[in-house]
Design an enzyme around this catalytic site. Structure first.
Site, PDB file in Angstrom:
ATOM      1  N   ASP A  61      22.093  18.801  75.529  1.00  0.00           N
ATOM      2  CA  ASP A  61      22.800  18.351  76.457  1.00  0.00           C
ATOM      3  C   ASP A  61      24.504  18.752  76.490  1.00  0.00           C
ATOM      4  O   ASP A  61      25.045  18.280  75.504  1.00  0.00           O
ATOM      5  CB  ASP A  61      22.671  16.860  76.873  1.00  0.00           C
ATOM      6  CG  ASP A  61      23.641  16.389  78.025  1.00  0.00           C
ATOM      7  OD1 ASP A  61      24.558  16.969  78.488  1.00  0.00           O
ATOM      8  OD2 ASP A  61      23.177  15.359  78.391  1.00  0.00           O
ATOM      9  N   VAL A  62      24.911  19.716  77.390  1.00  0.00           N
ATOM     10  CA  VAL A  62      26.103  20.303  76.618  1.00  0.00           C
ATOM     11  C   VAL A  62      27.386  19.310  76.926  1.00  0.00           C
ATOM     12  O   VAL A  62      28.257  19.237  76.148  1.00  0.00           O
ATOM     13  CB  VAL A  62      26.617  21.478  77.259  1.00  0.00           C
ATOM     14  CG1 VAL A  62      25.702  22.645  76.980  1.00  0.00           C
ATOM     15  CG2 VAL A  62      26.806  21.287  78.924  1.00  0.00           C
ATOM     16  N   ASN A  88      27.293  28.835  80.134  1.00  0.00           N
ATOM     17  CA  ASN A  88      26.530  29.121  81.339  1.00  0.00           C
ATOM     18  C   ASN A  88      26.228  27.722  82.014  1.00  0.00           C
ATOM     19  O   ASN A  88      25.896  27.556  83.292  1.00  0.00           O
ATOM     20  CB  ASN A  88      25.349  29.799  81.319  1.00  0.00           C
ATOM     21  CG  ASN A  88      24.581  30.020  82.483  1.00  0.00           C
ATOM     22  OD1 ASN A  88      24.897  30.433  83.668  1.00  0.00           O
ATOM     23  ND2 ASN A  88      23.361  29.456  82.519  1.00  0.00           N
ATOM     24  N   TYR A 157      32.599  20.676  92.019  1.00  0.00           N
ATOM     25  CA  TYR A 157      32.307  21.685  91.586  1.00  0.00           C
ATOM     26  C   TYR A 157      33.464  22.727  91.749  1.00  0.00           C
ATOM     27  O   TYR A 157      33.726  23.412  90.611  1.00  0.00           O
ATOM     28  CB  TYR A 157      31.023  22.311  92.276  1.00  0.00           C
ATOM     29  CG  TYR A 157      30.582  23.516  91.858  1.00  0.00           C
ATOM     30  CD1 TYR A 157      29.763  23.652  91.105  1.00  0.00           C
ATOM     31  CD2 TYR A 157      31.070  25.039  92.722  1.00  0.00           C
ATOM     32  CE1 TYR A 157      29.302  24.909  90.627  1.00  0.00           C
ATOM     33  CE2 TYR A 157      30.594  26.041  92.262  1.00  0.00           C
ATOM     34  CZ  TYR A 157      29.603  26.359  91.370  1.00  0.00           C
ATOM     35  OH  TYR A 157      29.405  27.478  91.000  1.00  0.00           O
ATOM     36  N   LYS A 161      35.625  24.461  88.558  1.00  0.00           N
ATOM     37  CA  LYS A 161      35.602  25.970  88.362  1.00  0.00           C
ATOM     38  C   LYS A 161      36.733  26.297  88.468  1.00  0.00           C
ATOM     39  O   LYS A 161      37.401  27.484  87.609  1.00  0.00           O
ATOM     40  CB  LYS A 161      34.461  26.766  89.337  1.00  0.00           C
ATOM     41  CG  LYS A 161      33.091  26.310  89.169  1.00  0.00           C
ATOM     42  CD  LYS A 161      32.679  26.950  87.821  1.00  0.00           C
ATOM     43  CE  LYS A 161      31.097  26.502  87.966  1.00  0.00           C
ATOM     44  NZ  LYS A 161      30.646  27.169  86.563  1.00  0.00           N
TER      45      LYS A 161
END
Length: 252
Positions: A61-62, A88, A157, A161
């Site tokens: 789990d990053v 990613n 989101y 980004k």
């Protein structure tokens, strides 16, 4: 499986979509690939697509610092070094929610995965690349065209980004003395489960619902491989790969 003669890549979010496609492309090209993701069975399904490839699956789990630390420790223990991180792992959920209705927990989940997770993985890779001999390596962050032009109802989101682009630039600058090349790929409408709704109808800036064209995810994977296989003296700082006719240029 191990192969200390090949270059070593860590691919996060490798259990599906773009991460799976990139992992498969690198395995077929002779890379040793560490597959990171939250579901071990999906990572093993990715590896099964190239059964002869040298790979290691690590449940990760990053957003959890201890998981990221364990991921890179396992990578170095098995393969000895890190030549590439494809950063990613990410989430769009909960897409389509107006900003005034977005729960704070949902905001935090997107930030923890898309931004904090990307930072933790990049930091761990950076440390290894700086210390290893020969020194250096490459980090490729998976951005998005939403880092330039957002979709409606995508505030979490889109914000992450945009932040990822700043992360890419800072890492690229700070990595110069250590032969660490850092770039970013911004992807639009690759055909994955995450973009399935694009083909049936997506909300446009003018309020209409319209189907959008998509591209083969393999085309993204080939682009990442090209970026990855450049000598460290060359770098693709930013690449944009998108379905040719998608409503991006002129969006809104």
């Amino acid at each position: 499986m191990t192969d200390r003669q090949s270059k070593i890549a860590v691919v996060t979010g490798a259990g599906s979509g773009i991460g799976r496609a990139v992992a498969v492309e690198l395995l077929r090209a002779g890379w040793s690939v560490v597959l990171a993701g939250r579901r071990t069975e999906r990572l093993e399904a990715t590896a099964a697509l190239v059964p002869q490839g040298p790979w290691l699956a690590v449940r990760t789990d990053v957003s959890r610092p201890e998981d990221v630390k364990a991921l890179f420790a396992a990578t170095v223990e098995r393969f000895g070094r890190v030549d590439l991180l494809f950063n990613n792992a990410g989430t769009f959920d909960p897409g389509g929610v107006p900003v005034e209705e977005l729960p704070y927990d949902a905001w935090r989940h997107v930030v923890d995965t898309n931004l904090n997770g990307a930072f933790l993985c990049a930091q761990a890779a950076y440390r290894r690349m700086k210390e290893q001999d020969p020194q250096g390596g490459r980090i490729i962050n998976n951005g998005s065209i939403s880092g330039h032009t957002p979709r409606p109802h995508s505030v979490a989101y889109t914000a992450t980004k945009h932040a990822l682009t700043g992360l890419t630039k800072s890492l690229s600058l700070d990595g110069r003395p250590y032969r660490i090349a850092v770039g970013q790929i911004d992807i639009g409408n690759a055909a994955t489960d995450m973009t399935a709704r694009m083909r049936t109808g997506a909300l446009q800036a003018n309020g209409e619902i319209a189907a959008e064209p998509v591209m083969d995810v393999a085309d993204v994977a080939r682009t990442v491989r090209h970026m990855a296989e450049l000598p460290l003296e060359a770098n693709v700082q930013f690449a944009t790969v998108l379905a040719t006719a998608m409503p991006y240029i002129g969006r809104g």
